[in-house]
Design an enzyme around this catalytic site. Structure first.
Site: not given
Ligand code: ATR
Length: 471
Positions: A11, A132, A184, A187-188, A192
């Site tokens: 989340l 995004g 994807k 795309h990125n 850029y």
């Molecule tokens: P964003 O969408 O905000 O850019 P991201 O940095 O790609 O997100 O991923 C964040 C999500 O990955 C968070 O839900 C994070 O969980 P926490 O809220 O507990 O930090 C989850 N996440 C990161 N490392 C994880 C892991 N090793 N196992 C499970 N979930 C993980």
């Protein structure tokens, strides 16, 4: 309470918004996050969508809340977290369940994960999601890789949550395995290049012609009603127009000139290199971001060279502004042509049979590079009877014939003034080499044969030949 139709893990920004999107489209979604407090906070903020959200504190509870066969979307940080989460999920899921990695995975990791899950009874899907935060919440562009049968199972939910372009959902199955995450990545890479070219035009107007942010906003806004109409040009106008609460001046002037990158643009450039397909606009855009990060070095270099090598001035008259518009169009087309050529090659190498017209079509809404122009690319692919290079398609031959002279004038003016236009120049010089039937590699072959007896082909005879070089 009825069980959820789908589950979502992670989340963070993207995951939360995607979960709200799923719930809003009428699908009950179970959610789980490693840090449980985030799950609670997410649920509290979900307002009336709460009735279709099932917050879960443990993985066991999460899995129990989803109706089998269970589709589980992963939106955790790309890399190690995905592997850890898959390992943890395997303890709970049953045969027939599906894990959909919707993060920004490297497609090579996705291919590895397909291999690791083979024979486990679980289905794996690698899904690229672009757009995004806003896209995730209200409709992203969705690029699916995996078994076509898996796509059929999740297609109803994915087409519900995807962006729509004139009613058509921007979600599609693109091929087996890593196809979705690869597309994807490209795309990125194109994103850029697109952003860098826009920034270079901004640089010419700011540093060459001395225009204010507001004046430039008006120009970009005007361009957004013409052939350059696109999300990136639209938001460029908005970014240039925004004022800074602290200084009262334009916000863009208060922003440090150091760009971040999460790595997907670099992957696109690396993959292009590995496949031997020139993607000079993408490579240059990645390099420009890297140089932007070296701000201290740039400041020292400015000090070392500014007096001896001053930059020249440009006059932003109507003719020059029209040239900039056409230059951006030509350079952008070159960047897209390079990106699509990389996908074409990957399609053969990985046996994906990528539907390139469909790729263009699902990029028309939801994603960052969405634009009018992608409809023309989709139409060109639909009309092409066999695989063809974008710049050989009649509509785009016309565009380059019309717009590339402006690109040449703009690059020349920038180069003469000492203002950096690396991506625009990369587009132009690649285009010039691309349309040169008799290139200069004959000399390189001569050199290679001279120092390494590598041999060469002749223009007038078959076989491998060597020169009688006098060394
Ligand atoms: P964003 O969408 O905000 O850019 P991201 O940095 O790609 O997100 O991923 C964040 C999500 O990955 C968070 O839900 C994070 O969980 P926490 O809220 O507990 O930090 C989850 N996440 C990161 N490392 C994880 C892991 N090793 N196992 C499970 N979930 C993980």
């Amino acid at each position: 309470m009825t069980k959820a139709q789908i589950g979502l893990i992670g989340l963070g920004t993207m995951g939360s918004n995607l979960a709200l999107n799923i719930a809003e489209k009428g699908h009950a979604v179970a959610v789980y996050n490693r840090t449980a407090s985030k799950t609670g906070a997410f649920f509290e903020n979900a307002a009336d969508l709460r009735e279709r959200i099932v917050p879960c504190a443990t993985l066991a509870e999460f899995v129990a809340q989803i109706r089998p066969p269970r589709p589980v979307v992963l939106m955790v940080q790309a890399g190690k977290a995905v592997d850890e989460q898959i390992a943890a999920l395997r303890e709970h899921l049953e045969a027939g369940d599906m894990i959909i990695d919707a993060g920004n995975a490297n497609f090579r990791d996705t291919i590895r994960r397909f291999g690791e899950l083979e024979g486990s009874g679980l289905t794996f899907v690698g899904m690229g999601v672009s757009g995004g935060e806003e896209g995730a919440r209200h409709g992203p562009s969705i690029m699916v890789g995996g078994a076509q049968e898996a796509w059929r199972q999740i297609e109803p939910i994915l087409t519900d949550i995807a962006a729509r372009f004139q009613g058509e959902p921007c979600a599609a199955w693109l091929g087996e395995g890593g196809a979705g995450h690869f597309v994807k990545t490209i795309h990125n890479g194109i994103e850029y290049a697109d952003m860098q070219m826009i920034a270079e035009i901004y640089g010419l107007l700011r540093d060459g012609a001395g225009l204010s942010a507001g004046e430039m906003a008006t120009i970009f806004q005007r361009w957004n009603s013409g052939p350059l109409e696109s999300y990136l040009v639209e938001i460029t106008a908005e970014v240039l127009r925004a004022s800074d609460g602290a200084t009262g001046g334009p916000l863009v002037d208060a922003i440090l000139d150091r760009a971040g990158q999460k790595g997907t643009g670099r992957w696109a450039a690396v993959e292009a290199q590995l496949m031997g397909i020139p993607a000079t606009t993408i490579e240059t855009a990645v390099a420009a971001r890297s140089l932007s990060a070296e701000r201290d070095l740039r400041l020292k270099a400015q000090g070392a060279y500014a007096d001896a090598l001053p930059t020249g001035r440009l006059v932003a008259d109507e003719a020059f502004i029209r040239d900039l518009e056409h230059a951006l169009l030509a350079a952008k087309l070159a960047a897209y042509a390079q990106g699509f050529a990389v996908m074409e090659e990957a399609s053969t190498e990985f046996r994906w049979d990528l539907p390139l017209g469909t790729v263009a079509r699902i990029w028309r809404a939801g994603c960052i590079i969405r634009s009018q122009f992608l409809s023309e690319i989709a139409a060109a692919y639909d009309q092409a009877r066999e695989p063809a290079h974008l710049l050989l398609m009649p509509a785009f031959v016309d565009t380059m014939t019309m717009a590339s002279p402006a690109l040449r004038r703009v690059v020349a003016r920038g180069v003469e003034a000492g203002l950096p236009v690396p991506a625009l120049a990369a587009a132009l010089t690649w285009f010039d080499a691309f349309r040169q039937g008799r290139g200069t590699a004959n000399l390189i072959q001569g050199q290679r044969d001279f120092f390494g007896a590598h041999g060469f082909e002749r223009v007038d005879a078959q076989g491998d030949h060597h020169g009688a070089w006098s060394k």
